[in-house]
Design a protein around this motif. Sequence first.
Motif, PDB file in Angstrom:
ATOM      1  N   MET A   1       0.861  -1.132  -0.001  1.00 45.21           N
ATOM      2  CA  MET A   1      -0.098  -0.040   0.112  1.00 45.21           C
ATOM      3  C   MET A   1       0.853   1.262  -0.003  1.00 45.21           C
ATOM      4  O   MET A   1       1.892   1.205   0.697  1.00 45.21           O
ATOM      5  N   ILE A   2       0.416   2.328  -0.634  1.00 47.45           N
ATOM      6  CA  ILE A   2       1.313   3.367  -0.765  1.00 47.45           C
ATOM      7  C   ILE A   2       0.631   4.409   0.185  1.00 47.45           C
ATOM      8  O   ILE A   2      -0.590   4.571   0.124  1.00 47.45           O
ATOM      9  N   ALA A   3       1.552   5.111   1.121  1.00 43.78           N
ATOM     10  CA  ALA A   3       1.233   5.839   1.980  1.00 43.78           C
ATOM     11  C   ALA A   3       1.809   7.475   1.596  1.00 43.78           C
ATOM     12  O   ALA A   3       3.023   7.157   1.515  1.00 43.78           O
ATOM     13  N   VAL A   4       1.114   8.323   1.438  1.00 44.94           N
ATOM     14  CA  VAL A   4       1.723   9.587   1.030  1.00 44.94           C
ATOM     15  C   VAL A   4       1.552  10.470   2.207  1.00 44.94           C
ATOM     16  O   VAL A   4       0.320  10.562   2.875  1.00 44.94           O
ATOM     17  N   ALA A   5       2.449  11.330   2.608  1.00 41.43           N
ATOM     18  CA  ALA A   5       2.529  12.195   4.047  1.00 41.43           C
ATOM     19  C   ALA A   5       3.133  13.346   3.774  1.00 41.43           C
ATOM     20  O   ALA A   5       4.296  13.289   3.130  1.00 41.43           O
ATOM     21  N   GLU A  57       6.919  21.994   2.264  1.00 40.87           N
ATOM     22  CA  GLU A  57       6.412  22.031   1.142  1.00 40.87           C
ATOM     23  C   GLU A  57       6.554  20.537   0.430  1.00 40.87           C
ATOM     24  O   GLU A  57       5.949  20.227  -0.700  1.00 40.87           O
ATOM     25  N   LEU A  58       7.362  19.661   1.040  1.00 41.45           N
ATOM     26  CA  LEU A  58       7.484  18.481   0.206  1.00 41.45           C
ATOM     27  C   LEU A  58       6.889  17.120   1.101  1.00 41.45           C
ATOM     28  O   LEU A  58       6.640  16.827   2.058  1.00 41.45           O
ATOM     29  N   ALA A  59       6.057  16.394   0.388  1.00 45.26           N
ATOM     30  CA  ALA A  59       5.298  15.146   0.811  1.00 45.26           C
ATOM     31  C   ALA A  59       6.214  13.923  -0.058  1.00 45.26           C
ATOM     32  O   ALA A  59       6.755  13.935  -0.938  1.00 45.26           O
ATOM     33  N   ALA A 100      -1.222   8.718  -6.838  1.00 46.60           N
ATOM     34  CA  ALA A 100      -1.462   8.940  -5.447  1.00 46.60           C
ATOM     35  C   ALA A 100      -0.763  10.168  -4.865  1.00 46.60           C
ATOM     36  O   ALA A 100      -1.427  10.836  -4.291  1.00 46.60           O
ATOM     37  N   LEU A 101       0.473  10.441  -5.500  1.00 46.72           N
ATOM     38  CA  LEU A 101       0.856  11.969  -5.184  1.00 46.72           C
ATOM     39  C   LEU A 101       0.204  12.893  -5.605  1.00 46.72           C
ATOM     40  O   LEU A 101       0.160  13.788  -5.164  1.00 46.72           O
ATOM     41  N   MET A 102      -0.206  12.865  -7.009  1.00 48.19           N
ATOM     42  CA  MET A 102      -1.069  13.815  -7.614  1.00 48.19           C
ATOM     43  C   MET A 102      -2.523  14.111  -6.867  1.00 48.19           C
ATOM     44  O   MET A 102      -2.809  15.160  -6.569  1.00 48.19           O
ATOM     45  N   ALA A 103      -2.969  12.909  -6.461  1.00 46.37           N
ATOM     46  CA  ALA A 103      -4.159  13.046  -5.419  1.00 46.37           C
ATOM     47  C   ALA A 103      -4.040  13.814  -4.219  1.00 46.37           C
ATOM     48  O   ALA A 103      -4.705  14.621  -3.879  1.00 46.37           O
ATOM     49  N   PHE A 104      -2.952  13.300  -3.492  1.00 42.62           N
ATOM     50  CA  PHE A 104      -2.644  14.056  -2.357  1.00 42.62           C
ATOM     51  C   PHE A 104      -2.294  15.550  -2.448  1.00 42.62           C
ATOM     52  O   PHE A 104      -2.604  16.356  -1.836  1.00 42.62           O
ATOM     53  N   ALA A 105      -1.505  16.012  -3.574  1.00 40.32           N
ATOM     54  CA  ALA A 105      -1.336  17.469  -3.885  1.00 40.32           C
ATOM     55  C   ALA A 105      -2.747  18.066  -4.014  1.00 40.32           C
ATOM     56  O   ALA A 105      -2.850  19.193  -3.493  1.00 40.32           O
ATOM     57  N   HIS A 106      -3.231  17.462  -4.821  1.00 38.62           N
ATOM     58  CA  HIS A 106      -4.873  18.262  -5.277  1.00 38.62           C
ATOM     59  C   HIS A 106      -5.504  18.519  -3.903  1.00 38.62           C
ATOM     60  O   HIS A 106      -5.980  19.581  -3.669  1.00 38.62           O
ATOM     61  N   ASP A 107      -5.597  17.259  -2.889  1.00 38.16           N
ATOM     62  CA  ASP A 107      -6.149  17.477  -1.632  1.00 38.16           C
ATOM     63  C   ASP A 107      -5.671  18.352  -0.625  1.00 38.16           C
ATOM     64  O   ASP A 107      -6.372  19.344  -0.149  1.00 38.16           O
TER      65      ASP A 107
END
Length: 177
Positions: A1-5, A57-59, A100-107
Amino acid sequence: MIAVALLDGAAAADAGLLAALRDVVNEAYARGEAGLWREGAERISDDDLRALVASGELAAAREDGRVVGCVRVSSLDPRTAELGLLAVAGERTGSGVGRALMAFAHDLAREGGHTAMRLTLLVPQEGSHPFKVRLDEWYRRQGYRTVGRADFAATHPEPAAFLVVACDLVSFERPLG
């Protein structure tokens, strides 16, 4: 599973994390911009990466605890956020890390009150680059549209000296509604 934070400022002191991020970014950009830059040019230095992490600024995307990607999100103005430094580890390309990174950035941008997201893509002024064509198509599938184009040498003269071909920055934007 990919976790972005989003990385907090304390992460800027984690040498192992910074090394993993640097390796992912420089490898991804070396692969994605092959033939555009002089041999040995790196996309990001340790100091620049440390500053981005410290600024909040970095996830980072992790899978089983291992860094597999990152993305930078910053505010251009009250309406517009900017997505940058989107990088995915080579062996994870096509696995959903980028989405996943794109969705996180948009959110994250929406949570900050932004209603639009902007990004830029470095492209050769003449001819085409296969990886850049693929990214252009992927961004368009994500709802981005071209909103501008500028000569990279005019906007970024110092790094442009390391290019082997003249390039433009193509700006894309999408609503976050």
